[in-house]
Scaffold this motif. Structure first.
Motif: not given
Length: 328
Positions: A230-234, A237-241, A271-273, A300-302
């Protein structure tokens, strides 16, 4: 004349007794108890040399009788070189058949889901029963021996338990794991939802590796995948540790800091999409399935609840509430 006939009869009786004794011997267990006895038949060995090697390895068998058995059963020329084990209860006749079929001694190596390729190489290198033909190869050189399609080996090997004969080349294990990964990936790709934002199976593999590292809960993998899809489609940024940690390499000391989230690397999804340039781990079949068949959700979040499960939210306001509830 009678003496000659008696002599002939005696010879016949002795011969029949010898044949009967030989047949009886061929059907009796070589050993009945104890641990399997390992032995090796060298390439190019004839049946006599092979019989001697078997005896020298500690197998309690008469080399002359064993080679004779192989010859009279017309199997002497069909014995295969390799590493074997004699198990208790095996008869000489069964051992000949084992050598003809090439039933080599089997060893196993388990590759764990979520390992990096570096960890896989360490596990392969630690095997005492593999022939280490890749020990002096760099990651790129090793990959070149297996495939010319990819530039990085990360994520390209399927985590599973692999069986191999003692003394097998470690390159064969890498090839088998790579082929299995491609088979599983392509099979999942063929069944994918057409709306997924991946341009290639490799991008799906990258997503699967992220899902693999984000949760140990099998039941949540499809939801985790849904969030990132869903984040990619919108265009978010993925923002995953886990990607940030992978990009830190050996600099990661077990705790991720705000400074680390702000330090740019090709794998820093803060920092990168978009997706990182390569997978970050070896994904298992369930993570592949989740990446290519995510849950139907608007999440979109967890956030981790602290009990191994996650709370999913469709918007930032609800997500912040969940963060306050479970982490602050």
């Amino acid at each position: 004349m009678r003496a000659i006939k008696k002599f002939i009869y005696l010879v016949i009786l002795i011969a029949l007794a010898a044949v009967a004794g030989f047949s009886y011997w061929a059907k009796q267990p070589i050993t009945t108890e104890g641990e399997p006895i390992a032995f090796v038949i060298a390439p190019g060995s004839g049946v006599s040399a092979a019989s001697q090697d078997i005896a020298r390895a500690g197998v309690p068998i008469n080399p002359y009788l064993f080679s004779t058995l192989a010859r009279v059963t017309q199997k002497a020329s069909r014995i295969k070189a390799g590493s074997y084990e004699l198990k208790p209860g095996t008869t000489p006749r069964a051992l000949v058949d084992q050598l003809v079929r090439g039933e080599f001694a089997q060893e196993s190596l388990t590759i764990i889901e979520g390992w990096t390729f570096k960890q896989m190489r360490q596990a392969v290198a630690a095997s005492k029963t593999l022939k280490h033909d890749t020990a002096e190869l760099s990651d790129k050189e090793l990959l070149a021996r297996i495939s010319s399609e990819f530039k990085s080996p990360e994520g390209l090997f399927f985590p599973d338990t692999y069986l191999f004969a003692k003394g097998s080349s470690d390159l064969a294990v890498y090839k088998q794991a790579h082929e299995l990964l491609l088979n599983r990936l392509n099979a999942a790709w063929e069944k994918r939802d057409a709306s997924l934002p991946y341009k290639s199976p490799y991008e799906a593999l990258i997503m699967a590796s992220i899902v693999e590292k984000e949760t140990g809960q099998k039941s949540e993998r499809a939801m985790i995948a849904a969030v990132f899809v869903n984040r990619l489609k919108q265009g978010m940024m993925l923002q995953t540790d886990p990607t940030v940690i992978y990009g830190m390499g050996d600099n990661f000391a077990g705790n991720i800091r705000k400074k680390d989230l702000e330090t740019d690397t090709p794998y820093n999804t803060y920092t990168r999409s978009g997706l990182p340039p390569t997978p970050i781990a070896l994904p298992g079949v369930q993570s592949l399935a989740a990446a290519l068949g995510p849950a139907k959700s608007n999440a979109l979040y967890f956030v981790a609840r602290g009990d191994g499960t996650s709370k999913f939210s469709d918007n930032l306001n609800d997500h912040n509430k969940a963060v306050n509830q479970y982490q602050r």
